[in-house]
Design a protein around this motif. Sequence first.
Motif, PDB file in Angstrom:
ATOM      1  N   THR A   1     -11.704 -20.327 -39.919  1.00  0.00           N
ATOM      2  CA  THR A   1     -12.807 -20.921 -40.678  1.00  0.00           C
ATOM      3  C   THR A   1     -12.506 -21.063 -42.166  1.00  0.00           C
ATOM      4  O   THR A   1     -13.235 -21.742 -42.880  1.00  0.00           O
ATOM      5  N   ARG A   2     -11.414 -20.436 -42.638  1.00  0.00           N
ATOM      6  CA  ARG A   2     -11.013 -20.561 -44.045  1.00  0.00           C
ATOM      7  C   ARG A   2      -9.893 -21.584 -44.243  1.00  0.00           C
ATOM      8  O   ARG A   2      -9.454 -21.808 -45.356  1.00  0.00           O
ATOM      9  N   GLY A   3      -9.393 -22.166 -43.135  1.00  0.00           N
ATOM     10  CA  GLY A   3      -8.318 -23.153 -43.225  1.00  0.00           C
ATOM     11  C   GLY A   3      -6.938 -22.552 -43.116  1.00  0.00           C
ATOM     12  O   GLY A   3      -5.940 -23.205 -43.415  1.00  0.00           O
ATOM     13  N   THR A   4      -6.863 -21.306 -42.666  1.00  0.00           N
ATOM     14  CA  THR A   4      -5.598 -20.585 -42.539  1.00  0.00           C
ATOM     15  C   THR A   4      -5.171 -20.527 -41.072  1.00  0.00           C
ATOM     16  O   THR A   4      -6.004 -20.241 -40.206  1.00  0.00           O
TER      17      THR A   4
ATOM     18  N   PRO B   1     -11.007 -26.464 -44.400  1.00  0.00           N
ATOM     19  CA  PRO B   1     -11.793 -25.977 -43.264  1.00  0.00           C
ATOM     20  C   PRO B   1     -12.685 -27.085 -42.700  1.00  0.00           C
ATOM     21  O   PRO B   1     -13.066 -28.015 -43.410  1.00  0.00           O
ATOM     22  N   ARG B   2     -13.017 -26.969 -41.452  1.00  0.00           N
ATOM     23  CA  ARG B   2     -13.915 -27.911 -40.787  1.00  0.00           C
ATOM     24  C   ARG B   2     -15.297 -27.278 -40.659  1.00  0.00           C
ATOM     25  O   ARG B   2     -15.421 -26.081 -40.422  1.00  0.00           O
ATOM     26  N   THR B   3     -16.319 -28.104 -40.790  1.00  0.00           N
ATOM     27  CA  THR B   3     -17.686 -27.623 -40.605  1.00  0.00           C
ATOM     28  C   THR B   3     -18.456 -28.601 -39.730  1.00  0.00           C
ATOM     29  O   THR B   3     -18.131 -29.787 -39.660  1.00  0.00           O
TER      30      THR B   3
ATOM     31  N   VAL C   1     -21.736 -25.340 -40.814  1.00  0.00           N
ATOM     32  CA  VAL C   1     -21.195 -24.098 -40.255  1.00  0.00           C
ATOM     33  C   VAL C   1     -19.695 -24.275 -39.988  1.00  0.00           C
ATOM     34  O   VAL C   1     -19.297 -25.166 -39.232  1.00  0.00           O
ATOM     35  N   PRO C   2     -18.837 -23.441 -40.619  1.00  0.00           N
ATOM     36  CA  PRO C   2     -17.396 -23.566 -40.384  1.00  0.00           C
ATOM     37  C   PRO C   2     -17.034 -23.150 -38.963  1.00  0.00           C
ATOM     38  O   PRO C   2     -17.684 -22.288 -38.375  1.00  0.00           O
ATOM     39  N   PHE C   3     -15.989 -23.782 -38.416  1.00  0.00           N
ATOM     40  CA  PHE C   3     -15.531 -23.448 -37.072  1.00  0.00           C
ATOM     41  C   PHE C   3     -14.009 -23.498 -37.008  1.00  0.00           C
ATOM     42  O   PHE C   3     -13.363 -24.138 -37.821  1.00  0.00           O
ATOM     43  N   GLU C   4     -13.447 -22.779 -36.024  1.00  0.00           N
ATOM     44  CA  GLU C   4     -12.009 -22.791 -35.780  1.00  0.00           C
ATOM     45  C   GLU C   4     -11.654 -24.053 -35.016  1.00  0.00           C
ATOM     46  O   GLU C   4     -12.459 -24.577 -34.247  1.00  0.00           O
ATOM     47  N   PHE C   5     -10.423 -24.530 -35.223  1.00  0.00           N
ATOM     48  CA  PHE C   5      -9.971 -25.728 -34.514  1.00  0.00           C
ATOM     49  C   PHE C   5      -8.460 -25.688 -34.359  1.00  0.00           C
ATOM     50  O   PHE C   5      -7.760 -24.985 -35.083  1.00  0.00           O
ATOM     51  N   TRP C   6      -7.966 -26.440 -33.389  1.00  0.00           N
ATOM     52  CA  TRP C   6      -6.521 -26.528 -33.110  1.00  0.00           C
ATOM     53  C   TRP C   6      -5.968 -27.807 -33.728  1.00  0.00           C
ATOM     54  O   TRP C   6      -6.632 -28.844 -33.708  1.00  0.00           O
ATOM     55  N   ILE C   7      -4.749 -27.704 -34.243  1.00  0.00           N
ATOM     56  CA  ILE C   7      -4.033 -28.883 -34.725  1.00  0.00           C
ATOM     57  C   ILE C   7      -2.610 -28.849 -34.192  1.00  0.00           C
ATOM     58  O   ILE C   7      -2.114 -27.817 -33.769  1.00  0.00           O
ATOM     59  N   ALA C   8      -1.977 -30.007 -34.233  1.00  0.00           N
ATOM     60  CA  ALA C   8      -0.543 -30.117 -33.937  1.00  0.00           C
ATOM     61  C   ALA C   8       0.156 -30.500 -35.233  1.00  0.00           C
ATOM     62  O   ALA C   8      -0.263 -31.458 -35.889  1.00  0.00           O
TER      63      ALA C   8
END
Length: 91
Positions: A37-40, A70-72, A76-83
């Motif tokens: 949620t912090r972009g890490t 970060p994504r919201t 509300v921030p949330f975790e996400f997957w990237i390639a």
Amino acid sequence: MVLTDSDWVRVPEIEYPLASRRLKEEGTVIVRALIDTRGTPKQVALQRSSGHARLDQAALRAAMGARVKPRTENGVPFEFWIAMPLAFELE
């Protein structure tokens, strides 16, 4: 999720392994990363190997040092997957 240039806070800094330079190893590694949620990056894994273990390991280390916006959703921030495609190319 595919990121654009504006999504990066800190792009992955790739350190080309010395042995790989000497052996003229090149390739692209695709790293799959779970962004918190912090972009890490919270977790990284190989999605596609370069075919060279040293390059793959260097890509995983570089991915852990990256930071993204970060994504919201509804504030509300949330975790996400990237390639993350990380290219190792000799000049």
